[in-house]
Write a protein that holds these residues in place. Structure first.
Motif, PDB file in Angstrom:
ATOM      1  N   MET A  54       0.285  23.572  -8.512  1.00  0.00           N
ATOM      2  CA  MET A  54      -0.087  23.050  -7.186  1.00  0.00           C
ATOM      3  C   MET A  54      -1.560  23.350  -6.894  1.00  0.00           C
ATOM      4  O   MET A  54      -2.143  24.268  -7.470  1.00  0.00           O
ATOM      5  N   GLN A  55      -2.126  22.553  -5.988  1.00  0.00           N
ATOM      6  CA  GLN A  55      -3.555  22.688  -5.706  1.00  0.00           C
ATOM      7  C   GLN A  55      -3.784  23.426  -4.383  1.00  0.00           C
ATOM      8  O   GLN A  55      -3.164  23.112  -3.368  1.00  0.00           O
ATOM      9  N   ILE A  56      -4.675  24.405  -4.460  1.00  0.00           N
ATOM     10  CA  ILE A  56      -5.011  25.210  -3.286  1.00  0.00           C
ATOM     11  C   ILE A  56      -6.535  25.234  -3.153  1.00  0.00           C
ATOM     12  O   ILE A  56      -7.235  25.398  -4.153  1.00  0.00           O
ATOM     13  N   LYS A  57      -7.011  25.079  -1.928  1.00  0.00           N
ATOM     14  CA  LYS A  57      -8.462  25.179  -1.711  1.00  0.00           C
ATOM     15  C   LYS A  57      -8.791  26.600  -1.251  1.00  0.00           C
ATOM     16  O   LYS A  57      -8.225  27.079  -0.254  1.00  0.00           O
ATOM     17  N   VAL A  58      -9.663  27.280  -1.993  1.00  0.00           N
ATOM     18  CA  VAL A  58     -10.080  28.635  -1.622  1.00  0.00           C
ATOM     19  C   VAL A  58     -11.598  28.647  -1.462  1.00  0.00           C
ATOM     20  O   VAL A  58     -12.316  28.279  -2.409  1.00  0.00           O
ATOM     21  N   ASN A  59     -12.044  29.023  -0.287  1.00  0.00           N
ATOM     22  CA  ASN A  59     -13.488  29.031   0.031  1.00  0.00           C
ATOM     23  C   ASN A  59     -14.169  27.725  -0.388  1.00  0.00           C
ATOM     24  O   ASN A  59     -15.241  27.717  -0.989  1.00  0.00           O
ATOM     25  N   GLY A  60     -13.493  26.624  -0.111  1.00  0.00           N
ATOM     26  CA  GLY A  60     -14.084  25.303  -0.347  1.00  0.00           C
ATOM     27  C   GLY A  60     -13.894  24.740  -1.735  1.00  0.00           C
ATOM     28  O   GLY A  60     -14.215  23.573  -1.965  1.00  0.00           O
ATOM     29  N   GLU A  91       1.777  27.600   0.152  1.00  0.00           N
ATOM     30  CA  GLU A  91       2.325  26.275  -0.151  1.00  0.00           C
ATOM     31  C   GLU A  91       1.258  25.362  -0.741  1.00  0.00           C
ATOM     32  O   GLU A  91       0.059  25.604  -0.568  1.00  0.00           O
ATOM     33  N   ASP A  92       1.738  24.318  -1.415  1.00  0.00           N
ATOM     34  CA  ASP A  92       0.848  23.325  -2.012  1.00  0.00           C
ATOM     35  C   ASP A  92      -0.112  22.769  -0.946  1.00  0.00           C
ATOM     36  O   ASP A  92       0.274  22.591   0.212  1.00  0.00           O
ATOM     37  N   ASN A  93      -1.343  22.505  -1.363  1.00  0.00           N
ATOM     38  CA  ASN A  93      -2.385  21.928  -0.498  1.00  0.00           C
ATOM     39  C   ASN A  93      -2.841  22.853   0.634  1.00  0.00           C
ATOM     40  O   ASN A  93      -3.439  22.382   1.603  1.00  0.00           O
ATOM     41  N   SER A  94      -2.538  24.128   0.506  1.00  0.00           N
ATOM     42  CA  SER A  94      -3.020  25.055   1.533  1.00  0.00           C
ATOM     43  C   SER A  94      -4.532  25.224   1.433  1.00  0.00           C
ATOM     44  O   SER A  94      -5.128  25.012   0.372  1.00  0.00           O
ATOM     45  N   VAL A  95      -5.122  25.624   2.559  1.00  0.00           N
ATOM     46  CA  VAL A  95      -6.555  25.899   2.599  1.00  0.00           C
ATOM     47  C   VAL A  95      -6.737  27.376   2.963  1.00  0.00           C
ATOM     48  O   VAL A  95      -6.245  27.840   3.994  1.00  0.00           O
TER      49      VAL A  95
END
Lengths: 266, 66
Positions: B1-7, B52-56
């Protein structure tokens, strides 16, 4: 035509210059500020202008003084700021300098919180004077603010903020300035207040030590109600001092964020 | 799954905790404020917070001085 002179409404049918107005109301003045900017005596007054007439070097009646103090700011903005509130947590290099700027800008209600006293190692970057060494920072800063403007309602709280008292001490303020020195206190405020105080706008700082270029200051948002200013790296420590220019620059970025939020410049 | 961390976008296994994300990115836990989808997560909940998936996620480092 209606305009405002030294805070009071004025009505005339005539076309007047500032020089004509001075003659008509018989006020001694040599500085003329219209809508936040100095003008010449030949300026022709327009409808809705906000005019402040000042005699250089004198303090006029108290009823005019308030409008003279803020004549470079704008009356509409001042009236909003006068009805605004901010609490400043920690009165060191960040808090003392931010509080002075907010007082100058005319924030009507300021609460100052710190547990400590003024000591000699504070003077290099904090707003205090040598003669205030040994007294509570809260009392010392209240004294300074009272000397700048008698129109600010200053509350003080001489306590150490911890998880048992922080929410009650900070509740009811539009702006919360996180100005602590210690990293654990900074973390406590952010962890406790961002989720639990959605009505307040929290402005913190991280990474203000040294004399590095201020162009590495960044702004990071947390949640919908918090912004942190600093370089997020340069910590105060051994061989890593705190200097007035950089810490006061960060303090004034915090204060400017407060004004922007209150005047809804975003 | 993809997670955005610090942009930045990263790929992580499903059901990963916030603590494991911080460990896998080799970020020090010390003095970090973690924000997940707009909410601050307390440090003691890092190991219980499943992402969860797509979390920022924003991880913000605090340093002393003021």
């Amino acid at each position: 035509m209606n305009f405002i002179v030294n805070g009071k409404d004025y009505y005339t049918e005539k076309t007047l210059t500032i020089a004509d107005l001075i003659k008509e109301i018989n006020i001694d003045a040599d500085i003329f500020i219209v809508n936040s900017f100095p003008v010449a005596a030949s300026y022709i007054i327009n409808d809705s202008d906000v005019i402040t007439l000042i005699k250089k070097g004198s303090i006029l009646d108290k009823e005019y003084l308030e409008y003279q103090l803020i004549s470079r700011q704008g009356l509409k903005e001042y009236n909003i700021l006068k009805n605004s509130s901010a609490v400043i947590c920690g009165l060191g290099g960040l808090g003392s300098n931010a509080a002075v700027s907010l007082a100058r800008a005319g924030i009507g209600r300021l609460k100052l919180i710190d547990f400590d006293i003024v000591e000699p190692s504070n003077i290099n970057r904090q707003a205090y004077f040598l003669e205030q060494i040994g007294i509570n920072k809260t009392d010392a800063l209240k004294e300074i603010i009272n000397k700048i403007s008698p129109y600010i309602n200053v509350e003080i709280s001489n306590i150490y903020l911890d998880e048992t008292n922080i929410l009650s001490e900070l509740s009811g303020f539009q702006i919360i300035l996180e100005c602590f020195d210690s990293v654990s206190s900074k973390m406590l405020l952010i962890e406790k207040c961002v989720n639990n105080m959605p009505e307040s706008y929290i402005i913190g700082a991280s990474g203000v030590a040294g004399y590095y270029n201020t162009d590495i200051f960044k702004q990071k948002y947390i949640g919908s109600n918090c912004i942190i200013i600093g370089d997020f790296e340069n910590e105060a420590g051994i061989n890593h001092g705190l200097y007035a220019p950089r810490v006061a620059a960060a303090a004034n970025i915090q204060a400017n964020e407060a004004i922007r939020h209150l005047l809804k410049d975003k | 799954m993809q997670i955005k961390v610090n942009g930045k976008i990263y790929n992580f296994d499903d059901n990963i905790t916030l603590e494991n994300i911080i460990n896998q990115l080799n970020i020090s836990h010390q003095n970090i404020i973690a924000e997940v989808n707009g909410q601050v997560v307390l440090k003691e909940k890092f190991n219980k917070t499943v992402i969860e998936d797509n979390s920022v996620i924003e991880l913000i480092k605090f340093v002393g001085g003021g």
